[in-house]
Write a protein that holds these residues in place. Structure first.
Motif, PDB file in Angstrom:
ATOM      1  N   VAL A  22       0.850  -1.197   0.000  1.00 58.33           N
ATOM      2  CA  VAL A  22       0.000   0.000   0.000  1.00 58.33           C
ATOM      3  C   VAL A  22       0.884   1.245   0.000  1.00 58.33           C
ATOM      4  O   VAL A  22       0.544   2.259   0.599  1.00 58.33           O
ATOM      5  N   ASP A  23       2.036   1.117  -0.671  1.00 58.98           N
ATOM      6  CA  ASP A  23       2.998   2.213  -0.537  1.00 58.98           C
ATOM      7  C   ASP A  23       2.665   3.431  -1.385  1.00 58.98           C
ATOM      8  O   ASP A  23       3.347   4.435  -1.309  1.00 58.98           O
ATOM      9  N   SER A  24       1.574   3.386  -2.157  1.00 55.03           N
ATOM     10  CA  SER A  24       1.196   4.605  -2.877  1.00 55.03           C
ATOM     11  C   SER A  24       0.401   5.557  -1.997  1.00 55.03           C
ATOM     12  O   SER A  24       0.204   6.719  -2.341  1.00 55.03           O
ATOM     13  N   PHE A  25      -0.081   5.064  -0.808  1.00 57.55           N
ATOM     14  CA  PHE A  25      -0.839   5.988   0.049  1.00 57.55           C
ATOM     15  C   PHE A  25      -0.566   5.845   1.544  1.00 57.55           C
ATOM     16  O   PHE A  25      -0.921   6.703   2.329  1.00 57.55           O
ATOM     17  N   LEU A  26       0.095   4.744   1.972  1.00 57.21           N
ATOM     18  CA  LEU A  26       0.230   4.537   3.426  1.00 57.21           C
ATOM     19  C   LEU A  26       1.656   4.532   3.946  1.00 57.21           C
ATOM     20  O   LEU A  26       1.945   5.168   4.953  1.00 57.21           O
ATOM     21  N   MET A  30       2.503   9.142   1.292  1.00 58.60           N
ATOM     22  CA  MET A  30       1.466   9.134   2.330  1.00 58.60           C
ATOM     23  C   MET A  30       0.341  10.104   1.996  1.00 58.60           C
ATOM     24  O   MET A  30       0.607  11.280   1.706  1.00 58.60           O
ATOM     25  N   ASP A  31      -0.882   9.624   2.047  1.00 57.22           N
ATOM     26  CA  ASP A  31      -2.049  10.469   1.807  1.00 57.22           C
ATOM     27  C   ASP A  31      -2.479  11.079   3.146  1.00 57.22           C
ATOM     28  O   ASP A  31      -3.145  10.425   3.960  1.00 57.22           O
ATOM     29  N   VAL A  32      -2.086  12.312   3.346  1.00 56.22           N
ATOM     30  CA  VAL A  32      -2.269  12.936   4.659  1.00 56.22           C
ATOM     31  C   VAL A  32      -3.755  13.164   4.973  1.00 56.22           C
ATOM     32  O   VAL A  32      -4.168  13.087   6.129  1.00 56.22           O
ATOM     33  N   GLN A  33      -4.552  13.415   3.924  1.00 50.27           N
ATOM     34  CA  GLN A  33      -5.992  13.584   4.191  1.00 50.27           C
ATOM     35  C   GLN A  33      -6.618  12.277   4.670  1.00 50.27           C
ATOM     36  O   GLN A  33      -7.448  12.266   5.576  1.00 50.27           O
ATOM     37  N   LEU A  34      -6.167  11.183   4.073  1.00 52.38           N
ATOM     38  CA  LEU A  34      -6.642   9.874   4.544  1.00 52.38           C
ATOM     39  C   LEU A  34      -6.169   9.639   5.986  1.00 52.38           C
ATOM     40  O   LEU A  34      -6.938   9.194   6.842  1.00 52.38           O
ATOM     41  N   PHE A  35      -4.903   9.974   6.258  1.00 54.27           N
ATOM     42  CA  PHE A  35      -4.361   9.821   7.620  1.00 54.27           C
ATOM     43  C   PHE A  35      -5.200  10.626   8.614  1.00 54.27           C
ATOM     44  O   PHE A  35      -5.417  10.220   9.746  1.00 54.27           O
ATOM     45  N   ASN A  36      -5.636  11.801   8.161  1.00 55.76           N
ATOM     46  CA  ASN A  36      -6.424  12.657   9.033  1.00 55.76           C
ATOM     47  C   ASN A  36      -7.745  11.974   9.413  1.00 55.76           C
ATOM     48  O   ASN A  36      -8.148  12.005  10.581  1.00 55.76           O
ATOM     49  N   GLU A  37      -8.372  11.358   8.440  1.00 53.84           N
ATOM     50  CA  GLU A  37      -9.623  10.637   8.729  1.00 53.84           C
ATOM     51  C   GLU A  37      -9.336   9.441   9.647  1.00 53.84           C
ATOM     52  O   GLU A  37     -10.121   9.127  10.539  1.00 53.84           O
ATOM     53  N   MET A  38      -8.194   8.788   9.426  1.00 47.61           N
ATOM     54  CA  MET A  38      -7.817   7.654  10.282  1.00 47.61           C
ATOM     55  C   MET A  38      -7.567   8.132  11.713  1.00 47.61           C
ATOM     56  O   MET A  38      -7.964   7.485  12.696  1.00 47.61           O
ATOM     57  N   GLY A  39      -6.912   9.277  11.828  1.00 50.78           N
ATOM     58  CA  GLY A  39      -6.621   9.855  13.151  1.00 50.78           C
ATOM     59  C   GLY A  39      -7.900  10.136  13.919  1.00 50.78           C
ATOM     60  O   GLY A  39      -8.022   9.832  15.116  1.00 50.78           O
ATOM     61  N   LYS A  40      -8.896  10.708  13.201  1.00 48.63           N
ATOM     62  CA  LYS A  40     -10.201  10.999  13.832  1.00 48.63           C
ATOM     63  C   LYS A  40     -10.847   9.716  14.321  1.00 48.63           C
ATOM     64  O   LYS A  40     -11.442   9.674  15.395  1.00 48.63           O
ATOM     65  N   GLU A  41     -10.725   8.664  13.498  1.00 47.55           N
ATOM     66  CA  GLU A  41     -11.357   7.383  13.846  1.00 47.55           C
ATOM     67  C   GLU A  41     -10.664   6.752  15.066  1.00 47.55           C
ATOM     68  O   GLU A  41     -11.327   6.257  15.974  1.00 47.55           O
ATOM     69  N   PHE A  42      -9.328   6.822  15.100  1.00 44.10           N
ATOM     70  CA  PHE A  42      -8.623   6.305  16.289  1.00 44.10           C
ATOM     71  C   PHE A  42      -9.074   7.077  17.530  1.00 44.10           C
ATOM     72  O   PHE A  42      -9.255   6.496  18.603  1.00 44.10           O
ATOM     73  N   PHE A  43      -9.258   8.389  17.365  1.00 46.05           N
ATOM     74  CA  PHE A  43      -9.679   9.187  18.511  1.00 46.05           C
ATOM     75  C   PHE A  43     -11.087   8.778  18.962  1.00 46.05           C
ATOM     76  O   PHE A  43     -11.360   8.622  20.150  1.00 46.05           O
ATOM     77  N   ARG A  44     -11.971   8.558  17.990  1.00 38.77           N
ATOM     78  CA  ARG A  44     -13.337   8.127  18.331  1.00 38.77           C
ATOM     79  C   ARG A  44     -13.286   6.796  19.117  1.00 38.77           C
ATOM     80  O   ARG A  44     -13.998   6.613  20.101  1.00 38.77           O
ATOM     81  N   LEU A  45     -12.395   5.904  18.689  1.00 43.27           N
ATOM     82  CA  LEU A  45     -12.337   4.574  19.303  1.00 43.27           C
ATOM     83  C   LEU A  45     -11.673   4.574  20.685  1.00 43.27           C
ATOM     84  O   LEU A  45     -12.006   3.744  21.533  1.00 43.27           O
ATOM     85  N   PHE A  46     -10.721   5.480  20.887  1.00 41.94           N
ATOM     86  CA  PHE A  46      -9.927   5.414  22.125  1.00 41.94           C
ATOM     87  C   PHE A  46     -10.042   6.670  23.003  1.00 41.94           C
ATOM     88  O   PHE A  46      -9.336   6.765  24.010  1.00 41.94           O
ATOM     89  N   ALA A  47     -10.920   7.610  22.645  1.00 38.39           N
ATOM     90  CA  ALA A  47     -10.995   8.876  23.391  1.00 38.39           C
ATOM     91  C   ALA A  47     -11.285   8.651  24.872  1.00 38.39           C
ATOM     92  O   ALA A  47     -10.790   9.393  25.727  1.00 38.39           O
ATOM     93  N   HIS A  48     -12.066   7.607  25.176  1.00 40.92           N
ATOM     94  CA  HIS A  48     -12.491   7.385  26.564  1.00 40.92           C
ATOM     95  C   HIS A  48     -11.365   6.805  27.428  1.00 40.92           C
ATOM     96  O   HIS A  48     -11.536   6.631  28.631  1.00 40.92           O
ATOM     97  N   LYS A  49     -10.214   6.483  26.824  1.00 42.97           N
ATOM     98  CA  LYS A  49      -9.146   5.800  27.574  1.00 42.97           C
ATOM     99  C   LYS A  49      -8.168   6.750  28.270  1.00 42.97           C
ATOM    100  O   LYS A  49      -7.202   6.325  28.876  1.00 42.97           O
ATOM    101  N   ASN A  50      -8.373   8.043  28.117  1.00 48.46           N
ATOM    102  CA  ASN A  50      -7.473   9.028  28.746  1.00 48.46           C
ATOM    103  C   ASN A  50      -6.007   8.804  28.375  1.00 48.46           C
ATOM    104  O   ASN A  50      -5.123   8.790  29.242  1.00 48.46           O
TER     105      ASN A  50
END
Ligand code: 5GP
Length: 190
Positions: A22-26, A30-50
């Motif tokens: 997946v070296d054309s985007f990951l 690196m597709d930074v806009q995609l990373f940004n969406e991934m970052g938001k999703e990680f935050f949604r999944l782990f925000a409650h863990k402090n």
């Protein structure tokens, strides 16, 4: 995460039976806009863990971890694969067998950057046999800190890492789980 799955289907290449390129985007370009969406999703999944710190491994995890860290508002520490003169002598050390390189290497984190009151989210690009994530979890343990969970961009569900880590009681959240890559055809599990 639908956006990532669609991108894998569009641009991912299967090498042999078990390597996904997946070296054309990951992990090269690196597709930074995609990373940004991934970052938001990680935050949604782990925000409650402090989470107080994100730990990753050089080099492919760094970009993803840094973008995610902006949502958690915490520092990123990355484990180093080479022993350098400018790395502190007091380090936590773990041995990791590399699935893609077929050899064992050491990873190191300065003892300054993880301490016992840290709650550490481990982030990496791929989960195959789980050796990289286990090595990082081991380093968190050596520091007396707590693992908040493991956030993975692409888990290969047909390899053992996910099962191994979950059986150890670690929370693993993968944004895309590839179930099979038979004959170059990629399919995902829900
Ligand atoms: P594990 O330690 O879980 O066996 O393997 C994870 C590490 O190997 C990741 O850090 C990643 O860099 C690399 N890796 C494992 N499988 C793949 C793959 O299919 N494609 C790519 N590009 N890297 C992989």
């Amino acid at each position: 995460m639908e956006l990532l799955k669609q991108r894998i289907l569009k641009d991912g290449q299967v090498l042999g039976n078990d390597i996904l390129k997946v070296d054309s985007f990951l992990n090269h370009q690196m597709d930074v806009q995609l990373f940004n969406e991934m970052g938001k999703e990680f935050f949604r999944l782990f925000a409650h863990k402090n989470v107080t710190k994100i730990l990753t491994i050089e080099s492919s995890g760094i970009g993803i971890a840094c973008i995610a860290a902006q949502y958690f508002n915490v520092p990123v520490v990355f484990a180093k694969k080479t022993e350098a003169k400018n790395l502190d002598s007091d380090t936590y050390l773990a041995e990791v067998f590399s699935f893609t390189k077929g050899k064992t290497y050491s990873v190191r984190v300065s003892q300054k950057y993880i301490n016992p009151n840290d709650i550490v989210l481990i982030i990496d690009d791929f989960l195959a046999n789980g050796k990289a994530a286990l090595g990082l979890a081991d380093i968190v343990g050596q520091a007396g800190a707590q693992v908040a969970g493991i956030g993975i961009a692409i888990e290969k569900g047909f390899q053992d890492g996910g099962k191994l880590l979950r059986e150890k009681g670690l929370e693993v959240q993968s944004l895309a789980i590839v179930q099979s890559m038979q004959n170059g055809k990629i399919s995902f599990s829900e």
